[in-house]
Write a protein that holds these residues in place. Structure first.
Motif, PDB file in Angstrom:
ATOM      1  N   ALA A   1     -76.824  37.378  46.650  1.00  0.00           N
ATOM      2  CA  ALA A   1     -76.895  36.061  47.285  1.00  0.00           C
ATOM      3  C   ALA A   1     -77.849  35.140  46.529  1.00  0.00           C
ATOM      4  O   ALA A   1     -77.581  33.935  46.388  1.00  0.00           O
ATOM      5  N   PHE A   2     -78.952  35.673  46.043  1.00  0.00           N
ATOM      6  CA  PHE A   2     -79.899  34.867  45.284  1.00  0.00           C
ATOM      7  C   PHE A   2     -79.282  34.375  43.966  1.00  0.00           C
ATOM      8  O   PHE A   2     -79.470  33.224  43.568  1.00  0.00           O
ATOM      9  N   VAL A   3     -78.558  35.252  43.307  1.00  0.00           N
ATOM     10  CA  VAL A   3     -77.900  34.844  42.053  1.00  0.00           C
ATOM     11  C   VAL A   3     -76.879  33.745  42.336  1.00  0.00           C
ATOM     12  O   VAL A   3     -76.721  32.806  41.550  1.00  0.00           O
ATOM     13  N   GLU A   4     -76.174  33.848  43.449  1.00  0.00           N
ATOM     14  CA  GLU A   4     -75.251  32.775  43.836  1.00  0.00           C
ATOM     15  C   GLU A   4     -75.958  31.427  43.943  1.00  0.00           C
ATOM     16  O   GLU A   4     -75.369  30.378  43.685  1.00  0.00           O
ATOM     17  N   LYS A   5     -77.222  31.479  44.327  1.00  0.00           N
ATOM     18  CA  LYS A   5     -78.017  30.257  44.486  1.00  0.00           C
ATOM     19  C   LYS A   5     -78.653  29.794  43.186  1.00  0.00           C
ATOM     20  O   LYS A   5     -79.409  28.819  43.171  1.00  0.00           O
TER      21      LYS A   5
END
Length: 260
Positions: free
Chosen positions: A24-28
């Motif tokens: 999820a962090f990489v998506e951000k």
């Protein structure tokens, strides 16, 4: 907090909820440090996420291990903006009086002392910068204890209390703190718990059917960091049980020491 361009350090990052957070962090648009006592698991997750992910070995019960991991993370990414104290262990379904002292101490060392060590390692940097966020993983068992899981519940209640206090302590320095209360999420730990479900009165199949996709949890954590939300709850179906427990506590306040 705006997440794009920031760096997150996730303990227990070798899969499960930690892996979901990292994705999820990489998506951000974030960079992520995947720290895990099982380095091979962290490497598998990092390979899936690409160059923005750094796998590291971490024993959360060792301050020296935390210091080495911090040094490696800063050497690669310059700073750590978000700390996710997610590493933890579950327990078998065992009556507390049958639980071994050695295992009790191990669970507390990982689930509670490990969170303290993470905060001890990274909070100072965040306070100096006047920004940052910490997410501590508790559990639904940190809100509502269940028979057979007294040791695990005790450790997760400790994380809850610790997190609320630290949130108040760090707010004046611009550092946010959130507590994650996950129910069953698909992970190695949850699968292990399901395999020993005979002590819970619930079948393994029923437990596995409840397991949530880790990425859903990770996205909820990312939103909480963006909005500085104090709590993240994954499974609202547990609300009624928690409400009943809170009601009993409130009734005890009303009853006083000498009813009537």
């Amino acid at each position: 907090m705006e997440l794009a361009g920031k760096t997150a350090f996730v303990s227990g990052g070798g899969g499960g909820i930690g892996g979901g957070m990292a994705e999820a962090f990489v998506e951000k648009g974030m960079k992520v440090v995947l720290a895990d006592v099982q380095l091979d698991y962290a490497k598998e997750e990092a390979a899936r996420l690409g160059e923005q992910a750094l796998p590291l070995a971490l024993d959360v019960t060792s301050l020296d291990s935390w210091a080495a991991a911090r040094e490696a993370a800063i050497a690669r990414f310059g700073r750590v903006d978000v700390l996710c104290n997610n590493a933890g262990v579950s327990t078998t379904w065992t009556s507390l009086d049958q639980f071994s002292p050695e295992e009790f101490e191990r669970v507390m060392a990982i689930n509670v002392t490990g969170v303290f060590y993470g905060i001890r390692t990274f909070a100072g940097d965040m306070r100096q910068r006047g920004s940052g966020h910490i997410v501590n993983t508790s559990s639904m068992n940190g809100l509502s204890p269940y028979r057979g899981l007294a040791t695990y519940s005790a450790s997760k209640f400790a994380v809850f209390g610790l997190s609320d206090a630290v949130r108040d302590e760090l707010a004046q320095d611009g550092v946010g703190v959130s507590t994650l209360f996950p129910g069953l999420v698909r992970s190695r730990m949850s699968m292990n718990r399901a395999s020993g479900a005979q002590g819970s009165g619930v079948s393994r199949e029923a437990l596995e059917a409840r397991m949530m996709d880790p990425l859903r949890v990770g996205r909820a954590v990312a939103r909480a960091i963006e909005t500085d939300a104090p709590y993240i709850v994954t499974h609202p179906e547990h609300k009624a049980h928690f409400e009943a427990r809170c009601r009993a506590l409130l009734d005890a306040f009303d009853a006083g020491l000498e009813p009537g």
